[in-house]
Design an enzyme around this catalytic site. Structure first.
Site, PDB file in Angstrom:
ATOM      1  N   ARG A 183      43.840  22.399 100.863  1.00  0.00           N
ATOM      2  CA  ARG A 183      44.758  23.494 100.527  1.00  0.00           C
ATOM      3  C   ARG A 183      44.060  24.857 100.604  1.00  0.00           C
ATOM      4  NH1 ARG A 183      49.109  21.316  96.884  1.00  0.00           N
ATOM      5  NH2 ARG A 183      48.473  19.202  96.312  1.00  0.00           N
ATOM      6  N   CYS A 199      58.291  67.509  80.048  1.00  0.00           N
ATOM      7  CA  CYS A 199      59.717  67.361  79.763  1.00  0.00           C
ATOM      8  C   CYS A 199      60.563  67.232  81.011  1.00  0.00           C
ATOM      9  CB  CYS A 199      60.220  68.481  78.865  1.00  0.00           C
ATOM     10  SG  CYS A 199      60.204  70.097  79.650  1.00  0.00           S
ATOM     11  N   HIS A 231      72.231  66.385  89.506  1.00  0.00           N
ATOM     12  CA  HIS A 231      72.838  66.763  88.224  1.00  0.00           C
ATOM     13  C   HIS A 231      73.497  65.563  87.556  1.00  0.00           C
ATOM     14  CE1 HIS A 231      76.152  68.347  85.692  1.00  0.00           C
ATOM     15  NE2 HIS A 231      75.192  69.162  85.297  1.00  0.00           N
ATOM     16  N   MET A 263      50.193  30.398 103.401  1.00  0.00           N
ATOM     17  CA  MET A 263      49.196  29.686 104.205  1.00  0.00           C
ATOM     18  C   MET A 263      49.458  28.175 104.132  1.00  0.00           C
ATOM     19  SD  MET A 263      45.886  32.025 103.543  1.00  0.00           S
ATOM     20  CE  MET A 263      46.141  31.913 101.803  1.00  0.00           C
ATOM     21  N   ARG A 296      49.010  28.335  85.856  1.00  0.00           N
ATOM     22  CA  ARG A 296      48.908  29.781  86.101  1.00  0.00           C
ATOM     23  C   ARG A 296      49.835  30.518  85.134  1.00  0.00           C
ATOM     24  NH1 ARG A 296      51.736  29.680  92.059  1.00  0.00           N
ATOM     25  NH2 ARG A 296      53.606  28.543  91.446  1.00  0.00           N
ATOM     26  N   GLY A 337      52.931  30.292  99.451  1.00  0.00           N
ATOM     27  CA  GLY A 337      53.643  29.777 100.616  1.00  0.00           C
ATOM     28  C   GLY A 337      53.244  30.400 101.935  1.00  0.00           C
ATOM     29  N   LYS A 346      42.913  29.176  93.315  1.00  0.00           N
ATOM     30  CA  LYS A 346      43.049  27.748  93.071  1.00  0.00           C
ATOM     31  C   LYS A 346      41.699  27.104  92.751  1.00  0.00           C
ATOM     32  CE  LYS A 346      45.717  25.548  95.907  1.00  0.00           C
ATOM     33  NZ  LYS A 346      46.896  25.444  95.038  1.00  0.00           N
ATOM     34  N   TYR A 367      52.255  64.764  74.372  1.00  0.00           N
ATOM     35  CA  TYR A 367      53.524  64.041  74.293  1.00  0.00           C
ATOM     36  C   TYR A 367      54.248  64.074  75.626  1.00  0.00           C
ATOM     37  CZ  TYR A 367      56.017  68.539  74.014  1.00  0.00           C
ATOM     38  OH  TYR A 367      56.530  69.775  74.281  1.00  0.00           O
ATOM     39  N   SER A 391      54.763  72.964  78.122  1.00  0.00           N
ATOM     40  CA  SER A 391      55.427  71.721  78.504  1.00  0.00           C
ATOM     41  C   SER A 391      55.657  71.772  80.005  1.00  0.00           C
ATOM     42  CB  SER A 391      56.752  71.604  77.744  1.00  0.00           C
ATOM     43  OG  SER A 391      57.387  70.391  78.073  1.00  0.00           O
TER      44      SER A 391
END
Lengths: 895, 895
Positions: B98, B838, B455, B109, B338, B107, B29, B858, B771
């Site tokens: 604040r 894979c 499965h 504090m 924000r 919320g 803030k 990949y 792979s």
């Protein structure tokens, strides 16, 4: 540096160009003959053509241009030394041309004897030797050997020619016959090669040398090298040596012998002698040799010289020698000496004696005995010499020893038969944890399935009983109670004999030769082994009896006590089952409370036996369904309860079946077991920890020093270990409350999952010891289920994809790399930690050698493997630098 | 450097000591307000006490000695800027106090408003504001907040006092009521603290600052930090800001808004305004706010200013802003801005729009969308807003989307019902490979067992169908055909609705909201993603239909085609079974010859679809018994054949049962499967390789460019790979004989065993690609059977032993370390090799992020996960250095 020649190294009274260290260049034979000559041992002089020449010949197809001149020069020198001329008509120098590779390849390459004889000099030889037959026979032998080895004439051509001359007679050939044979052999050579036998001795020699080089590439030599992993590029040397003859009459002869008895190790020369004979006469067994004492009577001076010389050689080489000698007209020649092969028992005695004689150090003695040979030595054997026995079939020799007994086809049957005093052989498809009572009642196990690390095999080695597994030619029909073994049928009660050393199965009762328990030399050797600073050896033991045996055999602790084995006992299984079938933690705690005093009793007995040695107790490991009967069995029980109209029992059994089905797992090996049980049913762990520590407290109060080490199985992550270590400590605090100083307990874990190895560092923060469970680690690293792998592992071994069964000898490349990673990070994070091994590999010498190189603190193995492991561990001892120089000298041996 | 003060940082028109980068010191803030002030955005002036002070206060229990003087000095400056005096009797400066932590903790504090009011200045405020009620209400609020937050008076004490004054009325409080409440509140404070409410504004301020510091240590704040892994040592800053009031009449008001629509992403301000009100009135929902257009009509200048300012903020922060503003007497103040939270669809549109507007780069746009949010966006959903639906039970949301259909209790029933045009939901204990035809016929799957990678789950994601697994409250009685779900009973044909996004199961037919197929912005975003040089994304696909869908979705190849899925089709299973039941290699080859053209046809279709993209085909992987019926089923078949007196069939079935029993394994996952099949039955491999390459040849001759990549599963050692690579090459030579240049095939292997990872270097010598099969690698590394692990994994997750399910998100510490080892040695030994993934992890964004960091080429995933994976991969893109500086600027956002 050889100033005489580039390619040729001489050995003779006046000049020795090489020595025993030059095996690579001169081959085992050439180097050994040079060394003996240097030691002034009477060796017929000669020279060696190097392996370099062989390599050049094999590569280029011809020998170096300067070789003939060098060989001729060496021959001139040899003539001078021997006092005879090569090819001389009146008194010819004859030579042998032999192969000699750097690594011994017995019988794989070729030899030509009597090189230098021809139609003319054979008469000179006859005159000088005084024996026409001797000379003619020598020439006949040359023609035959030269023909087949050098000229590639088929051997049967000579045999056919011999038969034509001699017919079926086996009498010694007459002068006339020999002449006929010589003519016939020359004809054979002419016929097959288109050329006459070369009469020029120099041509004979040159061709013979090249032929020996070529024999390096013969099919059988190539095959042998492949089998024994010998490099093809090594090549062979060729040794040309002047011939001596033991067949020159009564003051000649030949013999072979050992400097000590190779069967018993007794420290006396053990040799045989044959008068007026050549070496091959002994080998061929045509005449029966006499004990060496005959030589002592006939020619005491020669005998004394032989005794002195071989003694000198043994001292020089610091090992028992296997030697060959020839006496030619009263003069002794040694032809060969090499380290003698010996039986296990002899190896032990010889090593101990030599150390006691000061010939070798105790460390060297320990290294002289092959650890695996102890297994054979310490097991009873079938005495197959007592008759003619044909094996019915064979399987894997899973646990050594022998067993003779009556067939039982189930664990229950085994127990019943044992109760009536019978020796029982348990014959089943395979065994499971539930069969343990039947295995206990049997003298040996034979299974149709399973490998060398199957349940039956592991239990058998633990119990020190004979076991053969995976005998595929066995077919058991449980319905009819008939077992087909090979081509024969057996029923319960029939006799079988098992040879655990070879895996052979025999029908009936083969007599047994018991193993002697009395091995003072072995005890001495092992006492030296135990004194050496190498990783210690513990035993895997679950019962006080096993523990006592382990202590007696020098175990320095129990490395693995499997608590589940205690759960399977008949008086406990019921309680264990009600614990598993409990519908709530509360119900489970009630059942556990019943188990607590029983387990505590087990541990008290163990601690009393082992105090003050440590006892590593593994918390419950197998999945719970292993303790329940199979769904199949329950279904059968339900059917019979229904028949009896016992509806209450039906209901109970139905409940059990549901539970069994709920607990059934697709892959139990990777299922709900090990520390996963402790995390889902902490009350089981708490009961076990209480039983362990309350037992320790009781024993401590008796004035003993129990050393409980609580081991958590199947940990895969730091967090599991952290939570469980906290739970164990908390439970311990309750038990030990106020008496903490009485019991010093440790917490450790097994490293048996690949992830545990990879994350061993963080895991080790929470423990004082780790122990590699190499069985499971091997299973998981390869993804091989031990129970199932036989179907492809055998094929892998046959195809040469694997060199060794990874469940027997640790896989250094894969599993080993994980272990190395683990040890490195564990030592870095927790330097004071103790590291052990408790898989089956802990009893395998080759694996132990590797584990020791990794720097583990101990290995643990089956009690029957203890001495093997102790010896294997001691053999990894590295002497301090100043001793090393001495230790290496004994390695110079001839081939 | 702040030259004004050590502990206090001002923000106001004439002095700004901090900026947006100082979140750690000033909190979100404080830093944000400083930044806005620097941007000349009208922000009520104030100052921030640093987090350093908070830490010191929490540590020592008191603020630094020099803080009061510094705060006083800052307050003097604030009075000068605001033109009002703090505590002044006639026109008092009021401030809010604040909290503001470096990381937003909404919320958690405390806040105190209207600090500075007291019995005297309240009348001044009334006079200046012209509203007695406003002033009294402000004072009332101060007393209530200060009492509860600063003085720890229980909140219900104030509520009780209010009730005593006002009863049940909800009307606005009258002046008299407010006076009564003020007196009552002062009494409450006196009663609970023993002291009167502090009238001194400076005392109020000091106490309020300390109270906010203390609120860092409140239970809820500590809990929130633990949950969100925020360090406890961070501390909060305190921002003291002059109050502005939106409730000063018709030219005042308050509002909240977004610079773009957070639900749809439309590029217009989306805001609400409430005239003559304070922020909390909007939050409380007491009055209904008006669209922002009202403000445009009422105060066009203010509206224009707001529009310009928020547009400026969006440009500055390069992201959609969520802002709060107040208009006090016609003057606009921004109180907060924000980054806005937004729905998946909006996130995509906003990112694309902003990139097209030039506000951010395309790379930044790609990084703005959470990959997992696409799953929700692309799946149909149950429209639960259409009525009131209570879930019957819930399981694991294994595959997203929704399904409404009629229950089938078996795969065969599903096929039969589907044939009559029904939408089917397959409800089973779990599914196996044999159920594939039934799964194909169903719209969704519900299983009682199994996890997110069971499965059913894997197949469902592959098919893009909805699936819920492990719904434990389901009990299926196959005998009666009744399924109990939660407390209700269902039978085949009954309707069910599945919510794959949450795992909830509903009775009956819940209406469905289909997923739109039309997402032009997403297409654009993904086209940018695909253009970025990061690891490529392939699809796991077994059929031409899957392959076509994958290509349409931008897959650059097939990373895993499971050939066994082709074996299970009804027209092939018979042939497959006769191949398995063959009694000799010869018989097997006959059956294989029948399979060859069928497999070839499959591959031809795949190559045609994929050309010229690569297709990785995995050779047969599962153990053979998976293709046979279960022993249980065969036994039932035998019984019925016996009833029919069909003795021939009985015999055949008996034979099959024997074979099934022989093939049964204790741990099939670690059994005779993968390349072990190829080494024991090379003829199967040969058939498959022939089918692949003959198919490639056919397609190549059609003018296409097939790219077959033959992948060997379950390799554990170099030697296995070497032998099989030779066999594949030899088979390929036969097929391609003379036409080698037409087909360019590659050989590769999966790395899915720990040993393969450890020995990947040597293995890689024989292949062109590897792979990682991360499913099996995870199983073996942990020793967790996916099929069984649910029983303890759930407990592990609940107990916090595991932070994530390792079958969903890759385990970096263990499995990852093995992968890193493997990649390192493979790259060293075979630099040109292609490395892929894979396993199921290939579709998980967090795992993809890790794989990309390992440098894989990949990842391959289920078609339904393709877009998620493409986005996740693209987000790992690292811009070249000169672009990076720009890219980082957008990260400055306020809390």
């Amino acid at each position: 540096m050889n100033f005489f020649s580039k390619h040729v190294y001489r050995f003779g009274a006046d000049a020795v160009d090489g020595d025993g260290s030059m095996r690579e260049l001169l081959g085992g034979k050439g180097a050994g003959l040079a060394e003996m000559t240097l030691l002034a041992v009477p060796v017929p002089p000669g020279f060696t053509v190097t392996t370099d020449v062989c390599r050049a010949y094999l590569e280029l197809g011809k020998t170096p241009a300067d070789l003939p001149a060098e060989v001729k020069r060496a021959l001139r020198w040899l003539e001078g030394t021997a006092g005879k001329r090569f090819g001389n008509e009146r008194d010819p120098l004859l030579v042998s041309v032999r192969s000699g590779a750097p690594i011994s390849m017995p019988g794989m390459m070729d030899t030509v004897l009597n090189v230098g004889l021809n139609d003319v000099s054979v008469t000179g030889l006859a005159a000088v030797s005084g024996s026409q037959e001797f000379a003619l026979d020598s020439y006949r032998r040359l023609l035959q050997m030269f023909g087949s080895v050098v000229l590639d004439v088929p051997k049967d051509a000579f045999e056919k020619a011999t038969h034509e001359v001699r017919g079926e007679t086996t009498e010694a050939a007459s002068e006339a016959d020999l002449c006929l044979m010589i003519e016939a052999f020359k004809g054979v050579i002419q016929e097959h090669t288109g050329k006459p036998f070369p009469q020029d001795p120099m041509v004979q020699l040159t061709l013979a040398i090249e032929a020996v080089f070529r024999s390096w590439q013969s099919d059988r030599a190539i095959f042998y090298r492949k089998l024994n992993k010998i490099a093809d590029t090594m090549g062979t040397a060729v040794t040309v040596q002047s011939m001596v003859f033991g067949n020159r009459g009564e003051t000649s002869g030949t013999g072979v012998g050992f400097t000590r008895n190779p069967s018993t190790g007794e420290p006396h020369v053990f040799a045989e002698y044959l008068s007026n004979a050549q070496g091959e006469d002994i080998v061929a067994g045509v005449r029966t040799p006499m004990p060496i004492t005959e030589l002592a009577q006939q020619m005491p001076a020669v005998y004394a010289e032989l005794d002195a010389l071989t003694g000198q050689l043994e001292k020089h080489y610091k090992d028992v020698q296997d030697f060959e000698f020839t006496v030619e007209s009263g003069k002794l020649y040694l032809l060969q000496t090499r380290a003698a092969k010996r039986a296990a028992l002899a190896a032990v005695r010889i090593a101990v004696d030599m150390a006691n004689e000061g010939l070798i150090t105790r460390q060297e003695a320990v290294k002289r005995v092959k650890p695996s040979s102890l297994v054979e030595m310490l097991s009873p054997q079938l005495d197959l010499s007592a008759g003619t026995y044909a094996p019915l079939t064979s399987g894997l020799p899973a646990s050594p020893g022998a067993a003779v007994g009556q067939i039982a086809l189930s664990a229950n049957a085994a127990v019943a038969m044992h109760a009536t005093g019978k020796d029982v052989i348990l014959l089943t498809q395979e065994t499971t944890a539930e069969d343990i009572h039947g295995m206990d009642a049997s003298v040996g196990f034979l299974t149709a399935r399973g490998g060398a690390t199957s349940h039956a095999a592991v239990v058998a080695r633990g119990m020190g009983k004979c076991c053969i597994t995976g005998a595929k030619e066995i077919n058991i029909d449980e319905n009819t109670g008939i077992a087909q073994i090979g081509s024969e049928r057996f029923k319960q009660g029939d006799w079988l004999s098992l040879d655990g050393a070879t895996g052979r199965v025999f029908a009936g009762q083969v007599p047994m030769r018991p193993a002697s328990e009395d091995h003072p030399e072995l005890d001495q050797l092992l006492s030296w082994a135990l004194a050496m600073k190498t990783p210690q050896v513990r035993a895997n033991a679950d019962t006080p009896a096993d523990a006592a045996a382990a202590v007696a055999a020098g175990a320095v602790g129990i490395g693995l006590c499997r608590t589940e084995h205690m759960f399977f006992a008949a008086d406990r299984l019921g309680v264990v089952r009600s614990m598993i079938l409990a519908k709530s933690a509360k119900e489970r705690i009630v059942a556990l409370a019943e188990l607590l005093p029983i387990q505590q009793g087990d541990f008290e007995a163990l601690f009393r036996t082992m105090s003050p040695l440590p006892v590593t107790i593994r918390l419950l490991d197998p999945p719970l369904h292993e303790f329940l009967p199979s769904a199949h069995d329950i279904t059968a029980d339900i059917a019979s309860a229904r028949n009896e109209e016992n509806w209450e029992r039906c209901l109970t059994l139905e409940g059990m079946r549901k539970q069994v089905e709920a607990l059934t797992e697709a892959n139990p090996m990777m299922g709900h077991r090990g520390c996963r049980l402790s995390l889902t049913y902490p009350e089981i762990l708490q009961m076990q920890v209480k039983a362990i520590l309350q037992a320790a407290l009781v024993v401590a109060k008796e004035g003993k020093t129990p050393q409980p080490e609580i081991m958590v199985p199947l940990v895969s992550s730091e967090q599991e270990m952290k939570v469980l270590a906290e739970l164990i400590h908390a439970t311990a605090s309750e038990v030990l409350d106020g008496e903490k100083n009485l019991v010093n307990y440790k917490i450790g874990t097994m490293i048996e999952l690949p992830r545990a190895a990879v994350c061993a560092g963080p895991i080790s923060k929470h423990v004082s010891f780790i122990s590699f469970g190499t069985n499971d680690l091997t299973q998981m690293t390869y993804g091989f289920s031990r129970d199932d792998a036989r179907s492809y592992l055998d094929s892998y071994l046959e195809q040469g994809i694997f060199k060794a069964d990874p469940f027997i000898t640790i896989d250094r490349e894969g599993v080993g790399q994980l272990m190395e990673m683990a040890i490195r990070s564990v030592r870095a994070i927790n330097p004071g930690i103790k590291i052990g091994i408790c898989g089956e590999h802990g009893g395998d010498p080759e694996s132990i050698d590797y584990f020791c190189s990794l720097g583990v603190d101990y290995v643990s193995c089956s009690p029957s493997r203890l001495r093997v492991a102790q010896l294997a561990s001691a053999q990894t001892f590295t002497a301090p630098p100043q001793e090393e120089a001495r230790a290496s000298s004994h390695e110079v041996v001839t081939a």
